[in-house]
Design a protein around this motif. Structure first.
Motif, PDB file in Angstrom:
ATOM      1  N   TYR A  40       0.507  -0.804  -0.026  1.00 24.69           N
ATOM      2  CA  TYR A  40       0.335   0.039   0.315  1.00 24.69           C
ATOM      3  C   TYR A  40       1.261   1.413  -0.028  1.00 24.69           C
ATOM      4  CZ  TYR A  40      -2.661   4.219   1.880  1.00 24.69           C
ATOM      5  OH  TYR A  40      -3.229   5.151   1.467  1.00 24.69           O
ATOM      6  N   PHE A  41       2.123   0.800   1.306  1.00 24.02           N
ATOM      7  CA  PHE A  41       3.135   2.567   0.797  1.00 24.02           C
ATOM      8  C   PHE A  41       3.052   3.007  -0.566  1.00 24.02           C
ATOM      9  CE2 PHE A  41       1.893   2.599   5.996  1.00 24.02           C
ATOM     10  CZ  PHE A  41       1.285   3.668   5.655  1.00 24.02           C
ATOM     11  N   VAL A  42       3.566   1.540  -1.171  1.00 26.35           N
ATOM     12  CA  VAL A  42       4.726   1.758  -2.187  1.00 26.35           C
ATOM     13  C   VAL A  42       3.797   2.114  -3.437  1.00 26.35           C
ATOM     14  CG1 VAL A  42       6.134   0.503  -3.881  1.00 26.35           C
ATOM     15  CG2 VAL A  42       6.947   0.145  -1.474  1.00 26.35           C
ATOM     16  N   GLY A  43       2.165   1.914  -3.236  1.00 29.43           N
ATOM     17  CA  GLY A  43       2.158   2.204  -4.713  1.00 29.43           C
ATOM     18  C   GLY A  43       0.730   2.790  -4.588  1.00 29.43           C
ATOM     19  N   ALA A  44       0.280   2.804  -3.090  1.00 27.61           N
ATOM     20  CA  ALA A  44      -0.831   3.720  -3.503  1.00 27.61           C
ATOM     21  C   ALA A  44      -1.232   4.782  -2.630  1.00 27.61           C
ATOM     22  CB  ALA A  44      -2.313   2.795  -3.126  1.00 27.61           C
ATOM     23  N   GLU A  45       0.415   5.195  -2.076  1.00 24.25           N
ATOM     24  CA  GLU A  45       0.393   6.194  -0.430  1.00 24.25           C
ATOM     25  C   GLU A  45       0.150   7.939  -0.900  1.00 24.25           C
ATOM     26  OE1 GLU A  45       0.301   8.355   2.580  1.00 24.25           O
ATOM     27  OE2 GLU A  45      -0.505   6.432   2.468  1.00 24.25           O
TER      28      GLU A  45
END
Length: 73
Positions: A40-45
């Protein structure tokens, strides 16, 4: 000088110890959740789905984002 020769004994063959699923499951769940949070943090944050305000997280994971194929700009 006497020579000693190793001879196999007539005991039963040893079997590898099995690891029960109940011992692995908590670790598998923990690492699965950890990987989802990192994904999530790499892809959508960024943008509307941002949990952390500002661009700090985006800058920290910027290169990993490109390495994994996520567009960011």
């Amino acid at each position: 000088m006497a020579q000693h020769v190793a001879r196999p004994s007539a005991t039963t063959p040893s079997v590898p110890a099995t690891l029960p699923l109940k011992a692995i499951a908590p670790w598998a769940v923990f690492f699965g959740i950890l990987m989802l949070v990192l994904l999530y943090f790499v892809g959508a944050e960024q943008g509307a789905t941002s949990v952390v305000s500002g661009t700090g997280v985006h800058e920290w994971v910027h290169d990993a984002r490109h390495l994994l194929g996520f567009p960011c700009h």
